[in-house]
Design a protein around this motif. Structure first.
Motif, PDB file in Angstrom:
ATOM      1  N   TYR A 171     -14.123   1.123  34.658  1.00  0.00           N
ATOM      2  CA  TYR A 171     -14.038   0.207  33.516  1.00  0.00           C
ATOM      3  C   TYR A 171     -14.923   0.754  32.404  1.00  0.00           C
ATOM      4  O   TYR A 171     -16.099   1.037  32.622  1.00  0.00           O
ATOM      5  CB  TYR A 171     -14.517  -1.191  33.915  1.00  0.00           C
TER       6      TYR A 171
ATOM      7  N   ARG B 260     -12.650  -9.387  33.855  1.00  0.00           N
ATOM      8  CA  ARG B 260     -12.297  -8.071  34.398  1.00  0.00           C
ATOM      9  C   ARG B 260     -13.513  -7.406  35.032  1.00  0.00           C
ATOM     10  O   ARG B 260     -13.391  -6.718  36.054  1.00  0.00           O
ATOM     11  CB  ARG B 260     -11.748  -7.181  33.266  1.00  0.00           C
TER      12      ARG B 260
ATOM     13  N   LEU C  12     -14.017  -5.927  38.722  1.00  0.00           N
ATOM     14  CA  LEU C  12     -14.446  -4.552  38.956  1.00  0.00           C
ATOM     15  C   LEU C  12     -15.520  -4.476  40.027  1.00  0.00           C
ATOM     16  O   LEU C  12     -15.463  -3.646  40.929  1.00  0.00           O
ATOM     17  CB  LEU C  12     -14.967  -3.933  37.663  1.00  0.00           C
TER      18      LEU C  12
END
Length: 250
Positions: free
Chosen positions: A97, A108, A112
């Motif tokens: 990421y 997100r 991750l």
């Protein structure tokens, strides 16, 4: 009377062993499955995409496959619960990421950390009762996050955490061996997806700057993974494979 020295036959290093590759439908995972199969192993592949997984399985003559999200602890428990005793597990699922703090997608980011850190814990717990003594659990990490840069805070944090996690797990779930492969840029379909039309530019940059004079490919990582599986003195260690990328200008 002369004698002829006949060389001893070379035996496949993983003959009779079973290798599970989590994230084995493409890239590093699939190449590791190919390499393990060439060394005599039986392989079991997992992945999210059923169609791609079946194609990969046919290519390496996999014993079986399982399609599920490897960040789901319940799915991992079910998968390992149905397995017989195995010899090695390679985890390649997940992706990096990149993003500035101001633009960060925190949902997100939570995913991750689940993909890279919680997943490692889930797999280690599930595999501990299935991998034979002296067998191997191998995680994938990276070297790129060791160099601070804007947009690299999350990747850098995961990069720093995985070696510590690996070393501690190597003690806690011994005699199963636990190791980490830290790769730089590897020329895989994921790299192509992330870079898009900048892929060839990145390849050319690496060819001219890396000490090895070429781009690292998935077959390089697969060779290292099989070496870790077969060398029973290795545990708790992080093995860099980036062609010297961390030592030259980005």
């Amino acid at each position: 009377m002369s004698t002829v020295n006949t060389p001893s036959p070379i035996h496949p290093e993983l003959l009779g062993q079973t290798v599970v590759v989590i994230g084995g439908s493409s890239g590093i995972g699939l190449e590791t499955a190919r390499r393990a199969r060439a060394e005599g192993a039986k392989v079991i592949l997992t992945g999210r995409n059923t169609e791609r997984l079946q194609y990969a399985a046919s290519e390496v003559d996999a014993v079986s496959t399982a399609a599920f999200d490897a960040t789901d602890p319940a799915a991992l428990e079910r998968f390992f619960g149905d397995l017989p005793t195995i010899d090695h597990v390679m985890v390649t699922a997940g992706r990096p990421y990149y993003g500035r703090l101001a633009d960060m997608d925190f949902a997100r980011v939570r995913d991750l950390f689940g993909e890279h850190l919680l997943q490692a814990l889930y797999v280690a717990r599930a595999a501990a009762s299935k991998v034979r003594p002296g067998g191997t659990l191998i995680f994938m990490g990276g070297t790129g996050g060791r160099r601070p840069a804007i947009g690299m805070s999350i990747t850098g944090a995961v990069t720093a955490a995985l070696p510590a996690l690996t070393a501690n797990l190597a003690l806690e779930i011994a005699p199963m061996r636990v190791n980490l492969i830290a790769a730089g840029f590897v020329d895989t379909p994921l790299s192509a997806e992330l870079l898009g039309d900048q892929l060839e530019k990145r390849r050319n940059q690496l060819r001219t700057t890396l000490p090895i004079g070429r781009v690292v490919g998935p077959e390089d990582v697969a060779a290292l993974a099989v070496h870790i599986m077969t060398n029973t003195a290795l545990t708790g260690a992080t093995f860099d494979i980036d062609g010297g990328q961390q030592f030259v200008a980005a």
